[in-house]
Design a protein around this motif. Structure first.
Motif, PDB file in Angstrom:
ATOM      1  N   VAL A 134       0.866  -1.170   0.000  1.00 24.33           N
ATOM      2  CA  VAL A 134       0.000   0.000   0.000  1.00 24.33           C
ATOM      3  C   VAL A 134       0.904   1.221   0.000  1.00 24.33           C
ATOM      4  N   GLN A 135       0.809   2.039  -1.045  1.00 27.07           N
ATOM      5  CA  GLN A 135       1.600   3.250  -1.163  1.00 27.07           C
ATOM      6  C   GLN A 135       0.643   4.433  -1.155  1.00 27.07           C
ATOM      7  N   ALA A 136       0.835   5.352  -0.227  1.00 31.52           N
ATOM      8  CA  ALA A 136      -0.101   6.457  -0.090  1.00 31.52           C
ATOM      9  C   ALA A 136       0.617   7.715   0.347  1.00 31.52           C
ATOM     10  N   SER A 137       0.138   8.861  -0.163  1.00 28.16           N
ATOM     11  CA  SER A 137       0.582  10.172   0.301  1.00 28.16           C
ATOM     12  C   SER A 137      -0.580  10.813   1.036  1.00 28.16           C
ATOM     13  N   LEU A 138      -0.372  11.114   2.309  1.00 25.05           N
ATOM     14  CA  LEU A 138      -1.431  11.641   3.162  1.00 25.05           C
ATOM     15  C   LEU A 138      -1.000  12.977   3.752  1.00 25.05           C
ATOM     16  N   GLU A 139      -1.987  13.819   4.017  1.00 27.68           N
ATOM     17  CA  GLU A 139      -1.704  15.148   4.554  1.00 27.68           C
ATOM     18  C   GLU A 139      -2.779  15.518   5.566  1.00 27.68           C
ATOM     19  N   ALA A 140      -2.358  16.085   6.699  1.00 28.07           N
ATOM     20  CA  ALA A 140      -3.312  16.475   7.736  1.00 28.07           C
ATOM     21  C   ALA A 140      -2.910  17.811   8.337  1.00 28.07           C
ATOM     22  N   ALA A 141      -3.841  18.766   8.303  1.00 24.11           N
ATOM     23  CA  ALA A 141      -3.660  20.038   8.983  1.00 24.11           C
ATOM     24  C   ALA A 141      -4.210  19.914  10.400  1.00 24.11           C
ATOM     25  N   PRO A 142      -3.795  20.797  11.318  1.00 26.26           N
ATOM     26  CA  PRO A 142      -4.272  20.702  12.705  1.00 26.26           C
ATOM     27  C   PRO A 142      -5.793  20.725  12.796  1.00 26.26           C
ATOM     28  N   SER A 143      -6.331  19.838  13.622  1.00 28.73           N
ATOM     29  CA  SER A 143      -7.780  19.679  13.770  1.00 28.73           C
ATOM     30  C   SER A 143      -8.169  19.783  15.237  1.00 28.73           C
ATOM     31  N   LYS A 144      -9.401  20.254  15.475  1.00 27.85           N
ATOM     32  CA  LYS A 144      -9.955  20.293  16.821  1.00 27.85           C
ATOM     33  C   LYS A 144     -11.212  19.440  16.941  1.00 27.85           C
ATOM     34  N   SER A 145     -11.495  18.616  15.922  1.00 27.20           N
ATOM     35  CA  SER A 145     -12.732  17.845  15.923  1.00 27.20           C
ATOM     36  C   SER A 145     -12.695  16.759  16.992  1.00 27.20           C
ATOM     37  N   LEU A 146     -13.854  16.443  17.535  1.00 31.62           N
ATOM     38  CA  LEU A 146     -13.948  15.437  18.579  1.00 31.62           C
ATOM     39  C   LEU A 146     -13.572  14.049  18.063  1.00 31.62           C
ATOM     40  N   SER A 147     -13.955  13.735  16.813  1.00 35.08           N
ATOM     41  CA  SER A 147     -13.633  12.413  16.277  1.00 35.08           C
ATOM     42  C   SER A 147     -12.132  12.244  16.080  1.00 35.08           C
TER      43      SER A 147
END
Length: 257
Positions: A134-147
Motif C-alpha cells: 500500500v503506497q499512499a501520500s497523506l496530509e493532515a492540517a491541525p484539527s480540533k474535531s472530537l472524532s
C-alpha cells in the motif's frame, strides 16, 4: 498459496489527502492543534477489512515492515511513531508479526511554526491470500474535531510505554549463537508472556522460551533469520508483554560473543 507474495502496483500518483482507500485497507491521517508547549499529537488509522493483516516494525521472515516518511511536513520537527503491541500469525510455513484487526499508530511531533502541516509518504504491506504493498501520500492540517481527538487518544493509549518495571537492561547470545537471552521478570505459571524483537533489516526472532531452572528466569529468543552479510548485532529494541502489561525497551545493548 501462502500469503507471502508482494504484488506490484502500477497505479498513478494521487494528490495527498487525509484518507486513502485500497482493497483490504483504509488509511487515515489526523493531527491535532499544537498544545501550549507546541506538542502536536497525531495518528495514522489503519482500518483493515475483515480477513486482512498488516505488519509490525519487525514483521518476520516474509512480511513488509511499515515505512513512514514525514520529511515533506511543514512546520514540524521529525515525528516519532509508536505502534501497538502486535500478535503472531501464520503465513504458510512462516510466522509473521503484525495485526489482524484495525489499529492506530500514535505520532508525536513538535511544531516549529504557527501553522504546521503533517505530510506522510507511507508504504505498508497488507495481506489476505496474497500480499500487496500500500503506497499512499497523506496530509493532515491541525484539527480540533472530537472524532479526530478520539482517534488520537485511542492511538496514544495503545502505544506501549517506554518506562516501567518491565525494562530490559541487556541481552546476550546463548552458547550456540542461535538465540538471544534476556533476564526476565518472575511470572506466575498461568500468566501469558511474549517478547517481540526489532534488530534491523534481515533479522527476525521467534516466540520466546522461558527457562526458570536457574537462579533467575531467562527468556530465550530464537533466531529465525539473519542478514546474508552478518555484522555484529550491537543493540535491539524489545517489546516485552506480561499479561495485560507491556513495555518497549529501546537500544538494548547486546553483549559481544
Amino acid at each position: 498459496m501462502a500469503a507471502t507474495v508482494l504484488v506490484a502496483l502500477s497505479s498513478p500518483a494521487i494528490a495527498a489527502s487525509d484518507t486513502y482507500r485500497q482493497e483490504g485497507v483504509t488509511l487515515r491521517l489526523v493531527a491535532l492543534s499544537p498544545d501550549a508547549e507546541g506538542r502536536v499529537q497525531a495518528a495514522l488509522a489503519v482500518d483493515l477489512d475483515p480477513g486482512w493483516k498488516t505488519y509490525w516494525i519487525a514483521p518476520g521472515p516474509v512480511g513488509l515492515a511499515p515505512a513512514l516518511n514525514f520529511s515533506a511536513s511543514v512546520g514540524l520537527d521529525d515525528p516519532a511513531v509508536s505502534l501497538p503491541v502486535p500478535i503472531r500469525f501464520a503465513e504458510g510455513d512462516a510466522q509473521s508479526v503484525g495485526y489482524d484487526e484495525p489499529v492506530a499508530f500514535a505520532i508525536d511531533a513538535h511544531a516549529t511554526s504557527p501553522s504546521p502541516v503533517l505530510r506522510l509518504s507511507a508504504l505498508l504491506g497488507v495481506c489476505r491470500e496474497l500480499c500487496v504493498p500500500v503506497q499512499a501520500s497523506l496530509e493532515a492540517a491541525p484539527s480540533k474535531s472530537l472524532s479526530d481527538r478520539a482517534l488520537v487518544a485511542r492511538a496514544q493509549s495503545s502505544a506501549p510505554p517506554v518506562a516501567g518495571s518491565l525494562a530490559v537492561a541487556s541481552a546476550r547470545w546463548n552458547a550456540k549463537g542461535d538465540a538471544l537471552l534476556i533476564d526476565a521478570p518472575s511470572v506466575r505459571e498461568e500468566t501469558s508472556l511474549e517478547a517481540f524483537v526489532s534488530a534491523g533489516d534481515g533479522w527476525s526472532f521467534g516466540p520466546p522460551l522461558l527457562d526458570e531452572k536457574g537462579s533467575k528466569p531467562v527468556l530465550s529468543l530464537p533466531v529465525l533469520s539473519r542478514p546474508s552479510t552478518v555484522a555484529e548485532l550491537r543493540s535491539i529494541d524489545i517489546l516485552l508483554t506480561i499479561g495485560e502489561s507491556a513495555q518497549l525497551s529501546r537500544a538494548v545493548p547486546v553483549a559481544s560473543r
